[in-house]
Write a protein that holds these residues in place. Structure first.
Motif, PDB file in Angstrom:
ATOM      1  N   VAL A  48       0.840  -0.926  -0.118  1.00  0.00           N
ATOM      2  CA  VAL A  48      -0.010   0.097  -0.048  1.00  0.00           C
ATOM      3  C   VAL A  48       0.787   1.209   0.156  1.00  0.00           C
ATOM      4  O   VAL A  48       2.217   1.255   0.218  1.00  0.00           O
ATOM      5  CB  VAL A  48      -0.836   0.008   1.271  1.00  0.00           C
ATOM      6  CG1 VAL A  48      -2.034  -1.300   1.233  1.00  0.00           C
ATOM      7  CG2 VAL A  48      -0.124   0.100   2.593  1.00  0.00           C
ATOM      8  N   ALA A  49       0.355   2.270  -0.343  1.00  0.00           N
ATOM      9  CA  ALA A  49       1.097   3.669  -0.348  1.00  0.00           C
ATOM     10  C   ALA A  49       1.364   3.964   0.921  1.00  0.00           C
ATOM     11  O   ALA A  49       0.880   3.840   1.937  1.00  0.00           O
ATOM     12  CB  ALA A  49      -0.158   4.684  -0.839  1.00  0.00           C
ATOM     13  N   LYS A  50       2.740   4.720   0.964  1.00  0.00           N
ATOM     14  CA  LYS A  50       3.296   5.304   2.238  1.00  0.00           C
ATOM     15  C   LYS A  50       2.755   6.622   2.602  1.00  0.00           C
ATOM     16  O   LYS A  50       2.020   6.849   1.643  1.00  0.00           O
ATOM     17  CB  LYS A  50       4.842   5.401   2.084  1.00  0.00           C
ATOM     18  CG  LYS A  50       5.573   4.299   1.769  1.00  0.00           C
ATOM     19  CD  LYS A  50       6.901   4.222   1.708  1.00  0.00           C
ATOM     20  CE  LYS A  50       7.775   2.898   1.776  1.00  0.00           C
ATOM     21  NZ  LYS A  50       7.436   2.010   0.580  1.00  0.00           N
ATOM     22  N   GLU A  51       2.948   7.132   3.494  1.00  0.00           N
ATOM     23  CA  GLU A  51       2.296   8.389   4.102  1.00  0.00           C
ATOM     24  C   GLU A  51       2.434   9.447   3.216  1.00  0.00           C
ATOM     25  O   GLU A  51       1.587  10.167   3.029  1.00  0.00           O
ATOM     26  CB  GLU A  51       2.750   8.382   5.654  1.00  0.00           C
ATOM     27  CG  GLU A  51       1.922   9.595   6.286  1.00  0.00           C
ATOM     28  CD  GLU A  51       2.370   9.911   7.786  1.00  0.00           C
ATOM     29  OE1 GLU A  51       2.025  11.068   8.101  1.00  0.00           O
ATOM     30  OE2 GLU A  51       2.911   9.075   8.122  1.00  0.00           O
ATOM     31  N   GLU A  52       3.679   9.443   2.577  1.00  0.00           N
ATOM     32  CA  GLU A  52       4.130  10.696   2.009  1.00  0.00           C
ATOM     33  C   GLU A  52       3.057  10.598   0.634  1.00  0.00           C
ATOM     34  O   GLU A  52       2.746  11.595   0.403  1.00  0.00           O
ATOM     35  CB  GLU A  52       5.306  10.706   1.434  1.00  0.00           C
ATOM     36  CG  GLU A  52       6.030  11.844   0.965  1.00  0.00           C
ATOM     37  CD  GLU A  52       7.290  11.742   0.523  1.00  0.00           C
ATOM     38  OE1 GLU A  52       7.818  12.599  -0.293  1.00  0.00           O
ATOM     39  OE2 GLU A  52       8.051  10.891   0.868  1.00  0.00           O
ATOM     40  N   GLU A  53       3.091   9.575  -0.122  1.00  0.00           N
ATOM     41  CA  GLU A  53       2.153   9.339  -1.115  1.00  0.00           C
ATOM     42  C   GLU A  53       0.993   9.650  -0.884  1.00  0.00           C
ATOM     43  O   GLU A  53       0.057  10.304  -1.656  1.00  0.00           O
ATOM     44  CB  GLU A  53       2.425   8.165  -1.637  1.00  0.00           C
ATOM     45  CG  GLU A  53       1.637   8.093  -3.090  1.00  0.00           C
ATOM     46  CD  GLU A  53       1.712   6.588  -3.884  1.00  0.00           C
ATOM     47  OE1 GLU A  53       1.199   6.485  -4.948  1.00  0.00           O
ATOM     48  OE2 GLU A  53       2.473   5.815  -3.455  1.00  0.00           O
ATOM     49  N   ASN A  54       0.363   9.100   0.330  1.00  0.00           N
ATOM     50  CA  ASN A  54      -1.172   9.424   0.723  1.00  0.00           C
ATOM     51  C   ASN A  54      -1.307  10.884   0.676  1.00  0.00           C
ATOM     52  O   ASN A  54      -2.348  11.397   0.694  1.00  0.00           O
ATOM     53  CB  ASN A  54      -1.331   8.609   1.956  1.00  0.00           C
ATOM     54  CG  ASN A  54      -1.766   7.260   1.513  1.00  0.00           C
ATOM     55  OD1 ASN A  54      -2.178   6.807   0.510  1.00  0.00           O
ATOM     56  ND2 ASN A  54      -1.297   6.429   2.873  1.00  0.00           N
ATOM     57  N   ARG A  55      -0.410  11.570   1.209  1.00  0.00           N
ATOM     58  CA  ARG A  55      -0.593  12.924   1.399  1.00  0.00           C
ATOM     59  C   ARG A  55      -0.760  13.778   0.080  1.00  0.00           C
ATOM     60  O   ARG A  55      -1.407  14.705   0.023  1.00  0.00           O
ATOM     61  CB  ARG A  55       0.601  13.830   2.177  1.00  0.00           C
ATOM     62  CG  ARG A  55       0.524  13.376   3.655  1.00  0.00           C
ATOM     63  CD  ARG A  55       1.374  14.384   4.592  1.00  0.00           C
ATOM     64  NE  ARG A  55       2.739  14.279   3.996  1.00  0.00           N
ATOM     65  CZ  ARG A  55       3.736  13.794   4.312  1.00  0.00           C
ATOM     66  NH1 ARG A  55       3.409  12.674   5.464  1.00  0.00           N
ATOM     67  NH2 ARG A  55       4.852  13.720   3.955  1.00  0.00           N
ATOM     68  N   HIS A  56      -0.045  13.246  -0.925  1.00  0.00           N
ATOM     69  CA  HIS A  56      -0.040  14.157  -2.219  1.00  0.00           C
ATOM     70  C   HIS A  56      -0.832  13.335  -3.091  1.00  0.00           C
ATOM     71  O   HIS A  56      -1.283  14.070  -4.088  1.00  0.00           O
ATOM     72  CB  HIS A  56       1.393  14.084  -2.657  1.00  0.00           C
ATOM     73  CG  HIS A  56       2.411  14.853  -1.960  1.00  0.00           C
ATOM     74  ND1 HIS A  56       3.143  14.102  -1.156  1.00  0.00           N
ATOM     75  CD2 HIS A  56       2.891  16.050  -2.086  1.00  0.00           C
ATOM     76  CE1 HIS A  56       3.947  15.239  -0.612  1.00  0.00           C
ATOM     77  NE2 HIS A  56       3.705  16.342  -1.322  1.00  0.00           N
ATOM     78  N   ASN A  57      -1.602  12.412  -3.052  1.00  0.00           N
ATOM     79  CA  ASN A  57      -2.282  11.553  -3.814  1.00  0.00           C
ATOM     80  C   ASN A  57      -3.422  10.907  -3.156  1.00  0.00           C
ATOM     81  O   ASN A  57      -3.242   9.899  -2.782  1.00  0.00           O
ATOM     82  CB  ASN A  57      -1.662  10.841  -4.499  1.00  0.00           C
ATOM     83  CG  ASN A  57      -2.685  10.151  -5.973  1.00  0.00           C
ATOM     84  OD1 ASN A  57      -3.756  10.483  -6.198  1.00  0.00           O
ATOM     85  ND2 ASN A  57      -1.893   9.367  -6.777  1.00  0.00           N
TER      86      ASN A  57
END
Length: 308
Positions: A284-293
């Motif tokens: 699954v996406a990491k926290e940083e990617e979740n913040r941007h997408n």
């Protein structure tokens, strides 16, 4: 113009590169080419591979082809649904296929285009990935029987109040047909409250799956992919129906014994495993990617490696 579309960053790009780390040559089939983000990353990181992209969306093919023209004959794409086209590619390229990737779902650029009718506030009610296809969301909502609507809301949306939703829609359209996604989402929001998600979310998911036969396409892909040899297969899903199908199929592929459950002693030869699951749990996406997408928050990547 398609060429002026903004840069597109695909979900789980680092995780995709990790899954395909051991693939250094041969053909990778990008079953859901979209705007070419995954293909571009793979082509840049792996100079000895070729990619064949598949997409039913003409706009996506045009943009991706322009984006990836710098790779010359290392990239090509075909028009059509991945369920059918992958089978054709498999028959043509056979064991030259060393990897297969599928990012199932709607791209952010499709969602953001109000003319495509995918988003809650779109001024159209369409949801077709293939704009040449006949069936669209307006037909589903305004012409499907109450029983057909109940079916898709129950099976594809897993909506508890599927009967109520179908009944309300049929009652409303008798007075005035639904003409836009915005109209439909506002109507659902008015009649369904109390959930932590927008009440139209699961309804739109169900309609979109019906319009594009998404689960049928995924089933066809999995059936064809089961014949792969020495290849890595990665698939990104965005809702539980898809993820469940992929998870169960991968488990089935790992079974050595395929005898019926009632058989006391193995009679099949106990050598039917197609390979191994790479990701015991989905990536699954990491926290940083979740913040941007925001789209990445629901993405799950499962992968499998086929033996010779």
């Amino acid at each position: 113009m398609t060429a002026s579309l903004p840069p597109h960053t695909p979900v789980l790009i680092h995780e995709v590169l990790e899954v395909f780390e051991g693939v250094e040559e041969g053909v990778i089939v990008d079953c859901t080419l979209g705007f070419g983000g995954h293909s571009e990353a793979l082509l840049r990181h792996k100079p000895h591979i070729k990619i064949i992209g598949i997409d039913k969306d003409a706009q996506a093919r045009e943009y991706a082809s322009k984006r990836l023209e710098i790779f010359g004959d290392r990239f090509s794409c075909v028009a059509g649904s991945f369920g059918e086209k992958f089978e054709e590619i498999l028959q043509t390229y056979g064991e030259d296929i060393s990897g297969v990737l599928a990012d199932i779902g709607v791209s952010s650029l499709q969602l953001d285009d109000p003319q495509r009718g995918f988003g809650f506030h779109a001024n159209n009610l369409d949801m077709r990935m293939d704009m040449d296809a006949y069936l669209n969301a307006r037909i589903v909502i305004n012409q499907y029987s109450i029983y057909e609507l109940e079916r898709i809301f129950k099976e594809y949306g897993e909506i508890k109040e599927y009967k109520k939703m179908a009944s309300l829609i049929v009652h409303r359209r008798q007075k005035e047909p639904f003409v836009s996604a915005n109209d439909l989402s506002n109507f659902l929001q008015k009649h369904f409250r109390g959930s932590h998600i927008h009440p139209a979310t699961l309804a739109f998911q169900a309609i979109r799956i019906e319009v594009n036969d998404e689960l049928g396409e995924l089933k066809k892909l999995l059936e064809s992919a089961s014949r792969l040899k020495k290849a890595v297969f990665g698939i990104i899903s965005f809702h539980s129906l898809e993820d469940r199908m992929v998870k169960n199929t991968f488990k089935q592929w790992t079974k050595s014994c395929i005898c019926e459950s009632h058989v006391y002693k193995c009679e099949c030869g106990n050598n039917h495993s197609k390979g191994a699951i790479i990701t015991k749990k989905p990536l699954v996406a990491k926290e940083e990617e979740n913040r941007h997408n925001r789209r990445a928050r629901s993405a799950k990547l499962r992968s499998f490696t086929f033996k010779d």
